[in-house]
Design a protein around this motif. Structure first.
Motif, PDB file in Angstrom:
ATOM      1  N   GLY A   1     -21.161 -22.204  16.507  1.00 42.42           N
ATOM      2  CA  GLY A   1     -19.594 -21.693  16.708  1.00 42.42           C
ATOM      3  C   GLY A   1     -18.715 -22.656  15.934  1.00 42.42           C
ATOM      4  O   GLY A   1     -17.781 -22.193  15.260  1.00 42.42           O
ATOM      5  N   LEU A   2     -19.099 -22.920  15.999  1.00 39.43           N
ATOM      6  CA  LEU A   2     -17.603 -24.833  15.176  1.00 39.43           C
ATOM      7  C   LEU A   2     -18.529 -24.540  13.268  1.00 39.43           C
ATOM      8  O   LEU A   2     -17.222 -25.070  12.506  1.00 39.43           O
ATOM      9  CB  LEU A   2     -17.291 -25.417  15.453  1.00 39.43           C
ATOM     10  CG  LEU A   2     -17.583 -25.821  17.122  1.00 39.43           C
ATOM     11  CD1 LEU A   2     -17.124 -27.117  17.723  1.00 39.43           C
ATOM     12  CD2 LEU A   2     -15.688 -25.006  16.862  1.00 39.43           C
ATOM     13  N   VAL A   3     -19.882 -24.723  13.763  1.00 44.57           N
ATOM     14  CA  VAL A   3     -20.380 -24.647  12.248  1.00 44.57           C
ATOM     15  C   VAL A   3     -21.143 -23.715  11.390  1.00 44.57           C
ATOM     16  O   VAL A   3     -21.983 -23.340  12.783  1.00 44.57           O
ATOM     17  CB  VAL A   3     -20.843 -25.883  11.788  1.00 44.57           C
ATOM     18  CG1 VAL A   3     -19.847 -27.520  12.263  1.00 44.57           C
ATOM     19  CG2 VAL A   3     -21.560 -26.582  12.587  1.00 44.57           C
ATOM     20  N   THR A   4     -21.744 -23.108  10.142  1.00 45.23           N
ATOM     21  CA  THR A   4     -22.409 -22.874  10.329  1.00 45.23           C
ATOM     22  C   THR A   4     -24.051 -23.124  10.254  1.00 45.23           C
ATOM     23  O   THR A   4     -24.680 -22.222  10.673  1.00 45.23           O
ATOM     24  CB  THR A   4     -22.293 -22.089   8.629  1.00 45.23           C
ATOM     25  OG1 THR A   4     -20.911 -21.502   8.136  1.00 45.23           O
ATOM     26  CG2 THR A   4     -22.754 -21.673   8.555  1.00 45.23           C
ATOM     27  N   ALA A   5     -23.936 -24.005   9.839  1.00 41.96           N
ATOM     28  CA  ALA A   5     -26.018 -25.499  10.166  1.00 41.96           C
ATOM     29  C   ALA A   5     -25.173 -26.224  10.206  1.00 41.96           C
ATOM     30  O   ALA A   5     -24.088 -27.057   9.679  1.00 41.96           O
ATOM     31  CB  ALA A   5     -26.621 -23.969   8.847  1.00 41.96           C
ATOM     32  N   CYS A   6     -26.522 -26.850  11.182  1.00 44.79           N
ATOM     33  CA  CYS A   6     -26.401 -28.595  10.928  1.00 44.79           C
ATOM     34  C   CYS A   6     -28.002 -28.896  10.590  1.00 44.79           C
ATOM     35  O   CYS A   6     -28.454 -28.812  10.403  1.00 44.79           O
ATOM     36  CB  CYS A   6     -25.790 -28.953  12.300  1.00 44.79           C
ATOM     37  SG  CYS A   6     -24.763 -28.541  13.278  1.00 44.79           S
ATOM     38  N   ASN A   7     -26.866 -29.897   9.393  1.00 45.44           N
ATOM     39  CA  ASN A   7     -28.455 -31.069   8.859  1.00 45.44           C
ATOM     40  C   ASN A   7     -28.971 -31.775  10.705  1.00 45.44           C
ATOM     41  O   ASN A   7     -28.180 -32.426  11.585  1.00 45.44           O
ATOM     42  CB  ASN A   7     -28.045 -32.761   8.457  1.00 45.44           C
ATOM     43  CG  ASN A   7     -27.408 -31.830   6.953  1.00 45.44           C
ATOM     44  OD1 ASN A   7     -26.770 -30.321   7.175  1.00 45.44           O
ATOM     45  ND2 ASN A   7     -27.071 -32.504   5.885  1.00 45.44           N
ATOM     46  N   VAL A   8     -30.509 -32.484  10.357  1.00 43.97           N
ATOM     47  CA  VAL A   8     -30.469 -32.666  10.998  1.00 43.97           C
ATOM     48  C   VAL A   8     -31.717 -33.947  10.235  1.00 43.97           C
ATOM     49  O   VAL A   8     -32.133 -33.653   9.683  1.00 43.97           O
ATOM     50  CB  VAL A   8     -31.983 -32.002  11.619  1.00 43.97           C
ATOM     51  CG1 VAL A   8     -32.818 -33.066  13.030  1.00 43.97           C
ATOM     52  CG2 VAL A   8     -31.630 -30.859  12.335  1.00 43.97           C
ATOM     53  N   THR A   9     -31.152 -34.945  10.748  1.00 47.17           N
ATOM     54  CA  THR A   9     -31.116 -36.233  10.070  1.00 47.17           C
ATOM     55  C   THR A   9     -33.040 -36.798  10.016  1.00 47.17           C
ATOM     56  O   THR A   9     -33.186 -36.510  11.109  1.00 47.17           O
ATOM     57  CB  THR A   9     -30.514 -37.355  10.494  1.00 47.17           C
ATOM     58  OG1 THR A   9     -30.506 -37.876  11.347  1.00 47.17           O
ATOM     59  CG2 THR A   9     -28.942 -37.317   9.793  1.00 47.17           C
ATOM     60  N   ASP A  10     -32.766 -37.542   8.829  1.00 45.68           N
ATOM     61  CA  ASP A  10     -34.936 -37.512   8.825  1.00 45.68           C
ATOM     62  C   ASP A  10     -34.732 -39.313   8.760  1.00 45.68           C
ATOM     63  O   ASP A  10     -34.370 -39.365   7.290  1.00 45.68           O
ATOM     64  CB  ASP A  10     -35.425 -37.096   7.401  1.00 45.68           C
ATOM     65  CG  ASP A  10     -36.650 -37.658   7.238  1.00 45.68           C
ATOM     66  OD1 ASP A  10     -37.091 -38.302   8.687  1.00 45.68           O
ATOM     67  OD2 ASP A  10     -37.099 -36.743   6.595  1.00 45.68           O
ATOM     68  N   ASN A  11     -34.608 -40.156   9.626  1.00 40.82           N
ATOM     69  CA  ASN A  11     -34.846 -41.500   9.878  1.00 40.82           C
ATOM     70  C   ASN A  11     -33.743 -42.029   9.019  1.00 40.82           C
ATOM     71  O   ASN A  11     -33.995 -42.563   8.134  1.00 40.82           O
ATOM     72  CB  ASN A  11     -36.143 -42.383   8.833  1.00 40.82           C
ATOM     73  CG  ASN A  11     -37.774 -41.392   9.780  1.00 40.82           C
ATOM     74  OD1 ASN A  11     -37.728 -41.151  10.683  1.00 40.82           O
ATOM     75  ND2 ASN A  11     -38.765 -41.760   9.236  1.00 40.82           N
ATOM     76  N   PRO A  12     -32.355 -41.777   9.362  1.00 35.98           N
ATOM     77  CA  PRO A  12     -31.202 -42.299   8.291  1.00 35.98           C
ATOM     78  C   PRO A  12     -31.234 -43.880   8.488  1.00 35.98           C
ATOM     79  O   PRO A  12     -32.034 -44.293   9.514  1.00 35.98           O
ATOM     80  CB  PRO A  12     -30.066 -41.658   8.781  1.00 35.98           C
ATOM     81  CG  PRO A  12     -30.496 -41.621  10.653  1.00 35.98           C
ATOM     82  CD  PRO A  12     -31.996 -41.000  10.206  1.00 35.98           C
TER      83      PRO A  12
END
Length: 306
Positions: free
Chosen positions: A44-55
């Motif tokens: 409800g706060l954002v449209t989508a979220c990045n899911v990080t890959d081994n940052p």
């Protein structure tokens, strides 16, 4: 590249809505309970979220597995980050096809940091492809139903592909040239690295010029002084303003936990209000808020953009 829309993220971007995206970080653990909990707070706060890959080349839970679990259990649409540092083109293709099978609809294509920077520096880097050729691979899979060798792919996945940009890169002209190559081979949206200075932002958009894909500008409201200090010292292309760092450092002296949280929020709202007010007058199509573990700040920052 067609006009098909497969995700809510792309739907809103194509409709011209001002889009907010967030960020989730799987950890070195046997579960993804923390990012799932964080995702629930971001619905409800954002449209989508990045899911990080081994940052930073630290090895954590697979972004593919985490994206699927987060999306399945919370309903938060994920932007699956996929980096080239750890995979050759066969492994990348397998993961792209796997993403489609698991119902993911957005991929952010990244080259990735060198493995020597991470917690397993003896690992062998791969870099068979870079982010530009990974974007080209994804487009070929989605649009033509073929891999880089021209081999047919039955029932190709429906995916959108995004690219990263670094407005604070040491050699901005080279960075801009790279971004334009990514657009040319089929990137559909851009998310930038963290920006703190409006001058850096303006220089980036001036050098980039008019492009026909949306650009989401990255900001990082730090939850603690340690987070801000880490970005300043160790994240390439990111300079954190000294006054912001100093104000965050001062919050460490506050013994009362609730009062410290209030002061951290005040420092962030004060700093980013000025930045976001400036952002309104740029070509940005949205804002990528990397407030990992700090969702309470997002509503306050979004108010600035209303």
């Amino acid at each position: 590249m067609g006009d098909e829309v497969y995700s809510q993220l792309m739907k809103e971007l194509k409709e011209g809505k001002y889009v907010f995206t967030g960020e989730l970080e799987p950890e070195k653990a046997g579960d993804v309970e923390e990012p799932i909990k964080a995702a629930r707070e971001l619905v409800g706060l954002v449209t989508a979220c990045n899911v990080t890959d081994n940052p930073q080349s630290f090895a954590y839970v697979s972004s593919l597995a985490a994206s699927y679990k987060i999306q399945q259990e919370t309903g938060m649409e994920c932007i699956y980050q996929l980096r080239c540092a750890d995979r050759n083109r066969n492994a990348l293709l397998s993961d792209i096809l796997g993403a489609g099978v698991l119902g993911l609809r957005n991929i952010l294509a990244l080259t990735g940091d060198h493995v020597a920077l991470g917690d397993t520096p003896d690992a062998k880097p791969v870099f068979d492809l870079d982010s530009t050729t990974l974007i080209a691979l994804i487009r070929k899979v989605v649009d033509e139903g073929k891999d880089l060798g021209g081999n047919e792919i039955h029932n190709p996945p429906k995916l959108h592909v995004g690219a990263a940009a670094a407005p604070g890169a040491a050699v901005l002209k080279a960075e801009i040239a790279k971004v334009k190559r990514k657009i040319k081979v089929g990137a559909e949206f851009i998310q930038t690295q963290v920006v703190y200075y409006t001058e850096v932002l303006d220089r980036f958009f001036k050098e980039l010029g008019k492009v026909d894909i949306p650009v989401l500008v990255g900001i990082f409201p730090a939850k603690t002084y340690a987070q801000a200090d880490f970005f300043d010292k160790y994240v390439a292309g990111v300079d954190v303003p000294p006054d912001y760092l100093q104000n965050m450092k001062a919050t460490k002296q506050i013994k009362d936990k609730e009062k410290r949280k209030e002061e951290v929020d005040r420092v962030n709202v004060e700093f980013f209000t000025e930045f976001l007010e400036h952002l309104k007058d740029t070509p940005a199509a949205g804002c990528h808020i990397m407030a990992v573990g700090y969702p309470r700040i997002i509503p306050e920052l979004k108010k600035v953009m209303e």
